[in-house]
Design a protein around this motif. Structure first.
Motif, PDB file in Angstrom:
ATOM      1  N   ALA A  25       0.835  -1.205   0.000  1.00 23.12           N
ATOM      2  CA  ALA A  25       0.000   0.000   0.000  1.00 23.12           C
ATOM      3  C   ALA A  25       0.868   1.252   0.000  1.00 23.12           C
ATOM      4  CB  ALA A  25      -0.919  -0.010   1.222  1.00 23.12           C
ATOM      5  N   GLY A  26       1.945   1.252   0.803  1.00 18.87           N
ATOM      6  CA  GLY A  26       2.851   2.387   0.803  1.00 18.87           C
ATOM      7  C   GLY A  26       3.503   2.598  -0.540  1.00 18.87           C
ATOM      8  N   LEU A  29       0.836   4.023  -2.976  1.00 19.64           N
ATOM      9  CA  LEU A  29       0.539   5.426  -2.675  1.00 19.64           C
ATOM     10  C   LEU A  29       1.668   6.336  -3.157  1.00 19.64           C
ATOM     11  CD1 LEU A  29      -0.998   5.277   0.922  1.00 19.64           C
ATOM     12  CD2 LEU A  29      -2.095   6.219  -1.127  1.00 19.64           C
ATOM     13  N   PHE A  32       1.640   6.483  -6.970  1.00 22.44           N
ATOM     14  CA  PHE A  32       0.548   7.325  -7.470  1.00 22.44           C
ATOM     15  C   PHE A  32       0.887   8.798  -7.294  1.00 22.44           C
ATOM     16  CE2 PHE A  32      -3.345   9.722  -6.547  1.00 22.44           C
ATOM     17  CZ  PHE A  32      -4.030   9.548  -7.748  1.00 22.44           C
ATOM     18  N   SER A  33       1.425   9.156  -6.131  1.00 23.71           N
ATOM     19  CA  SER A  33       1.743  10.566  -5.871  1.00 23.71           C
ATOM     20  C   SER A  33       2.855  11.061  -6.795  1.00 23.71           C
ATOM     21  CB  SER A  33       2.156  10.749  -4.405  1.00 23.71           C
ATOM     22  OG  SER A  33       3.382  10.096  -4.130  1.00 23.71           O
ATOM     23  N   ILE A 129      -2.620  15.198  -3.570  1.00 23.06           N
ATOM     24  CA  ILE A 129      -1.884  14.096  -2.949  1.00 23.06           C
ATOM     25  C   ILE A 129      -0.551  13.966  -3.666  1.00 23.06           C
ATOM     26  CG2 ILE A 129      -1.936  11.645  -2.350  1.00 23.06           C
ATOM     27  CD1 ILE A 129      -4.919  11.724  -2.376  1.00 23.06           C
ATOM     28  N   VAL A 134       1.960  12.224   1.020  1.00 22.14           N
ATOM     29  CA  VAL A 134       2.017  10.806   1.352  1.00 22.14           C
ATOM     30  C   VAL A 134       2.983  10.568   2.508  1.00 22.14           C
ATOM     31  CG1 VAL A 134       2.766   8.539   0.514  1.00 22.14           C
ATOM     32  CG2 VAL A 134       1.323   9.990  -0.925  1.00 22.14           C
ATOM     33  N   PHE A 138       0.462   9.952   5.411  1.00 20.95           N
ATOM     34  CA  PHE A 138       0.165   8.523   5.347  1.00 20.95           C
ATOM     35  C   PHE A 138       1.266   7.642   5.931  1.00 20.95           C
ATOM     36  CE2 PHE A 138      -2.748   9.744   1.771  1.00 20.95           C
ATOM     37  CZ  PHE A 138      -3.905   9.359   2.418  1.00 20.95           C
ATOM     38  N   SER A 139       2.528   8.051   5.798  1.00 17.26           N
ATOM     39  CA  SER A 139       3.600   7.165   6.278  1.00 17.26           C
ATOM     40  C   SER A 139       3.537   6.923   7.794  1.00 17.26           C
ATOM     41  CB  SER A 139       4.970   7.708   5.858  1.00 17.26           C
ATOM     42  OG  SER A 139       5.282   8.919   6.527  1.00 17.26           O
TER      43      SER A 139
END
Length: 421
Positions: A25-26, A29, A32-33, A129, A134, A138-139
């Protein structure tokens, strides 16, 4: 602790489906960013190239159509822009809020700058984003999910005491697992970033510095997760504590800080500046020419004796009251800028309580996409506009006969280099 210990624990941890999914997932993400940031930067470059071509064609048409300095100055637009830095793909900053391009004429400048001052509030709230988002937001969440039950899961499975006894040293196992998971997440996040750097031509120093900053940030959150995970509580309780700290520092403190700063620092808005300048310009049409020229001479005494007009409309009078309109709005513009700087400085103190905000400020500063970079571009626009006036005023006030060849010396806007900030 030796290589075999590291290898054994690494294989053990990465075989867990939950850990593998979180690392995946990381990676997704971050990928994508990086992709969206690279696309955004590429579109900005394409926009600049397209506008440069159109700007050149438009200027040529105006030059060939008119044969008077006044008409040339009035109808000619000049493109000014701040190109994105190579690192902008990772930290888009305020480039979606502050303008980074203007087409300016030799008319009153404040209106041309502040007519695009107000951003879309919903766009500003949502943001984008990018890689910085991220990492900052998110991290830590991924780390919490990876590390919160580092010991609690082993306690629940009845293996905790056995693992402690069989470890080479009593406290070597848990720091090792924490370090392995942190490095694994760092690699999952940084590999897409490195690919983005290669595509966007980022220098090796920037690559090294951003990678190191991300590692330090993950280390900070890993230490917090490690310390909390030592508490003898069930995994859900530990997760709740960590998530509460993440929510508090990442969202609540910055939001409250924004409200406090808005209430503490007041100043004129861009619309106030725009209206003041426009009212001064519009009122000048109804004033005697000499009133305007007297006000103009207060800041331009070098044109003393050359401001007389003999007709209802003359270009030197027209551009003089444009200048006077800017000067009347200047105190508001200075106060507006000072308020923005005060708010930015105060936000820096709030960021000391929010690691996510502090990281964002650091990365956007490094990428030249923060508010000071936007202000620097605005100062460049002001300096260029002043050069235009200095170029045209001698022709207008001296009554110089028109010569197309003289336009070869007309100022040309050159954007700043990232190293010039």
């Amino acid at each position: 602790m030796n290589f075999l210990d590291v290898r054994r624990e690494t294989v053990f941890l990465l075989r867990k489906k939950s850990i593998a999914l979180l690392l995946l997932a990381g990676f997704l993400l971050a990928s994508f960013s990086v992709w969206t940031g690279s696309v955004d930067v590429a579109q900005q470059h394409q926009t600049i190239e397209r506008l440069l071509v159109g700007d050149s064609v438009d200027r040529e048409e105006v030059t060939h159509k008119h044969h008077d300095y006044g008409y040339i100055a009035y109808y000619t637009f000049h493109l000014t822009y701040a190109p994105p830095s190579p690192l902008a793909f990772a930290a888009l900053g305020v480039r979606d809020i502050y303008p980074w391009k203007h087409r300016v004429r030799m008319l009153a400048l404040e209106g041309q700058i502040h007519e695009s001052d107000t951003p879309n509030p919903e766009l500003a709230l949502a943001g984008k984003i990018d890689f910085t988002f991220v990492i900052a937001v998110f991290s830590p969440l991924l780390l919490i999910l990876l590390l919160h039950d580092l010991r609690a899961s082993e306690r629940a499975a009845g293996r905790h005491d056995f693992l402690v006894v069989t470890a080479r040293t009593r406290n070597s196992l848990w720091p090792l697992r924490t370090a392995i998971l942190m490095v694994a997440l760092w690699l999952a996040l940084i590999v897409p970033f490195l690919l983005g750097c290669a595509v966007n031509g980022v220098g090796i120093v920037d690559v090294f510095m951003i990678s190191a900053i991300v590692l330090v940030y993950l280390l900070f959150w890993s230490v917090i997760c490690y310390l909390v995970a030592r508490l003898a509580f069930p995994a859900p309780v530990l997760a709740s504590l960590l998530l509460g700290g993440w929510l508090l520092t990442t969202f609540i403190i910055p939001a409250v800080g924004d409200v406090v700063i808005e209430e503490a620092y007041h100043g004129p808005e861009g619309g106030n500046i725009l209206m003041t300048q426009r009212e001064a310009v519009n009122d000048a049409w109804d004033l005697p020419h000499q009133v305007t020229m007297d006000a103009f001479l207060e800041t331009h005494p070098q044109w003393q004796g050359k401001t007389q007009t003999t007709s209802l409309f003359e270009w030197k009078w027209y551009f003089a009251f444009q200048q006077v309109g800017d000067e009347k709005a200047l105190p508001l513009a200075i106060a507006y800028q000072q308020t923005a700087e005060d708010r930015y400085r105060a936000a820096g103190y709030i960021a000391l309580l929010s690691p996510a905000t502090l990281l964002k400020r650091a990365l956007t500063h490094w990428a030249h996409t923060d508010a000071p970079a936007a202000w620097h571009y605005e100062q460049q626009v002001r300096a260029f506009h002043a050069e235009l006036r200095q170029f045209y005023y001698p022709f207008l006030f001296n009554g110089t006969p028109y010569s197309e060849a003289s336009l070869a010396d007309r100022p040309v806007f050159t954007p700043y280099k990232n190293t010039e900030r």
